[in-house]
Design an enzyme around this catalytic site. Structure first.
Site: not given
Length: 471
Positions: A11, A13, A15, A224-226, A284, A389
Site C-alpha cells: 500500500a 511501495s 517492488r 492477495h499479498d497476505t 485486521n 516489514g
C-alpha cells in the site's frame, strides 16, 4: 534451478523481486523498488495504476529472462473494463470516503448475519462489496489489482481466488462468486469473471505490448499479498499464529475450514481463502500505518525514535489503534492527541512517548485479537510468527511477545514475495508438494529472531482493560 520474478505491491511501495529456487535454494534479490500511494484529484483518492504498470515493466526488464512471473497486491480494490477491454478510470483507493454510509444501506438488503453466513468476511466499510454498491457500475468486467496488471501483460481475463475471497462477493463454502449476494446488493453479475487457483497459468506475456520475452508464463499466486505471506510463514505443525505486519497488521490462524459462528461474526473475524484451500481466520488491526503517518508529519529518523521509545515509561498513554479517526491520511499526531483527550488522558509529551504509545497499543490489539481467535476457533498456539516489514521492528516484536505471552519468531521480512515465488516454483515443477515443504525450505534458507515473553501478564491485563474495557 528456476529463476522467477515476483511483483509484490504494497500500500506504500511496490517492488520487483527475482528469485533463484532449487531443492536447497531460495534466494531473493530486490531488482526494482518504486513508490505507491494515493493520488487525490477533486476530493477523491485514486491509485496511480499506470505508474504501477510502467514501474512493474521496468523492474521485469531489469530482472532479465525468467521462467515465470507472479503478481500479488493488497486486497479489495479493483478496476472496471469497458466492452473493448479498456480501463474506464483509475482504481479508487480504499481509504477514500466514497463508501461512507454505504455499508448501512447494503445491510438493510442483506442482514449482517446472513451476509456472514455466505461470505465469512469481516465488516470493513471499504470492502469491495460496498465500493461497488457505492457507485454506478458502468463497466463490463471487474478485475482486482493483480488481475488487472496480469491482463495487461497477457490479454487474459480472470480473478485469482484468494483475492476474490476478500471482496464480500464470494461464497466461502461454495468457493465461487455468490449469486445471492450479488443479486441482493443489486450489482450486475456480468462483471465478475472466471476464477483462477493459485498455481494456474493465467496466460503468457505479450511481447508486442510489453517488450518482454514472448511466451513467459504469468502464474496465479496467492494474489492477495497476505495469502502469499502466509505461505512463507516458517512454521512447523499447526499450533501457530501469525501477524503479517506492515501498513496493516493481519493477525490470525491458518485453518482447514471457515468458522462461521455468530461468535466469530460479532468479533468481526474474517475467513479469507489461502493457498491449497486453507482458510486465513484473521482480523485486521490498523498496523504500522499510524506510525508511518506520524513519521511523514514529523520527518524524524525512525531508529532514533525507537531507541528513545524503548526507554520511555510503559503504559503511560494508550489508544485504540482501530478507531476510525486513524483510517484516513492526515495529521496523525494530532489524531492521537485528540483521542487521548477524549479518553481522559494527557497526550504524549514527546515524539518518543508517542511512538511508545503506538507500539504498546498495537501489541495490546494483537493480544486481544489472538486471544479471541484461539477461543473462537478452539485452537491453542505455542508460537507467534511475525512476518513482513514489521518483523524488523525489534521493540514492537518484544512488546508483542510480552503482551501475547508466547514466543515471537520474527521473519522473513519479504514473506509475501517469498510466498509468491514458492507457488510459482511448484507450478514450474519444483518438488514442493505442500505448504509444509514450502515452509521447510523457508526455514532452511532464512534466519529468524526469537523474542521470549518478559514482564508481568497482569500489567497487560490492566492495560487491555484501560483501552478496550470488556468489549
Amino acid at each position: 534451478m528456476k529463476r522467477i520474478a515476483a511483483v509484490d505491491l504494497g500500500a506504500s511501495s511496490g517492488r520487483v523481486m527475482r528469485a533463484d529456487v532449487g531443492p536447497h535454494t531460495l534466494e531473493l534479490a530486490e531488482i526494482h523498488r518504486f513508490w505507491n500511494g494515493p493520488v487525490r484529484t477533486h476530493g477523491r483518492l485514486h491509485w496511480d495504476i499506470l505508474h504501477l504498470y510502467r514501474s512493474m515493466l521496468e523492474g521485469l526488464h531489469q530482472a532479465g529472462p525468467v521462467d515465470s512471473i507472479g503478481i500479488d497486491s493488497w486486497a479489495v480494490d479493483y478496476g472496471l473494463l469497458d466492452k473493448s477491454g479498456r480501463l474506464l478510470s483509475n482504481p479508487v483507493h480504499y481509504r477514500d470516503s466514497r463508501t461512507d454510509g454505504v455499508m448501512a444501506r447494503v445491510l438493510e438488503r442483506i442482514p449482517a448475519d446472513e451476509l456472514y453466513a455466505i461470505t465469512g468476511l469481516q465488516q470493513l466499510p471499504f470492502n469491495t462489496l460496498y465500493q461497488l454498491a457505492g457507485e454506478e457500475v458502468a463497466g463490463e468486467t471487474f478485475l482486482m489489482i493483480p488481475d488487472l496488471l496480469a491482463y495487461w501483460l497477457t490479454g487474459e481475463i480472470g480473478v485469482e481466488r484468494t483475492n476474490a475471497s476478500t471482496t464480500q462477493l464470494y461464497d466461502v463454502l461454495a468457493r465461487d462468486w455468490s449469486g445471492e449476494v450479488v443479486a441482493r446488493a443489486r450489482l450486475p453479475r456480468r462483471v465478475l469473471p472466471r476464477l483462477f487457483e493459485p498455481g494456474d497459468v493465467l496466460g503468457h506475456v505479450l511481447a508486442v505490448e510489453t517488450g518482454l520475452s514472448a511466451g513467459t508464463p504469468v502464474v496465479a499466486v496467492g494474489s492477495h499479498d497476505t495469502a502469499s505471506a502466509v505461505v512463507a510463514v516458517p512454521a512447523e505443525g499447526d499450533r501457530f499464529a501469525y501477524i503479517s505486519s506492515g501498513t496493516w497488521s493481519l493477525v490470525g490462524l491458518e485453518l482447514e475450514a471457515p468458522v462461521l459462528t455468530e461468535e466469530a461474526r460479532v468479533a468481526n473475524f474474517t475467513n479469507e481463502g489461502g493457498v491449497d484451500g486453507r482458510i486465513r481466520f484473521l482480523r485486521n488491526v490498523m498496523g504500522l500505518w499510524i506510525l508511518q503517518e506520524c513519521l511523514r508529519v514529523w520527518g524524524d529518523d525512525l531508529e532514533t525514535l525507537l531507541q528513545d521509545a524503548a526507554g520511555a515509561p510503559p503504559f503511560a498513554v494508550l489508544i485504540d489503534p482501530d478507531a476510525p479517526e486513524f483510517l484516513a491520511p492526515g495529521n496523525m499526531p494530532r489524531s492521537i492527541d485528540e483521542q487521548c483527550r477524549a479518553t481522559g488522558q494527557e497526550p504524549p509529551r514527546s515524539r518518543a512517548a508517542a511512538v511508545r504509545c503506538i507500539l504498546e497499543s498495537l501489541a495490546l490489539a494483537y493480544r486481544r485479537t489472538l486471544n479471541a481467535a484461539q477461543a473462537i476457533a478452539d485452537r491453542e498456539v505455542d508460537v507467534l510468527h511475525v512476518i513482513g516489514g514489521g518483523s524488523q521492528n525489534e521493540l514492537l516484536c518484544q512488546l508483542t511477545a510480552d503482551a501475547c505471552g508466547v514466543p515471537v519468531l520474527a521473519g522473513p521480512v519479504e514473506a509475501s514475495a517469498l510466498g509468491n515465488v514458492l507457488v510459482q516454483a511448484r507450478a514450474l515443477g519444483e518438488p514442493l508438494p505442500d505448504l509444509a515443504a514450502m515452509r521447510a525450505l523457508v526455514r532452511a534458507t532464512h534466519s529468524l529472531r526469537r523474542y521470549e515473553p518478559q514482564g508481568k501478564p497482569a500489567d497487560w491485563d490492566a492495560a487491555e482493560s484501560r483501552v478496550f474495557g470488556t468489549r
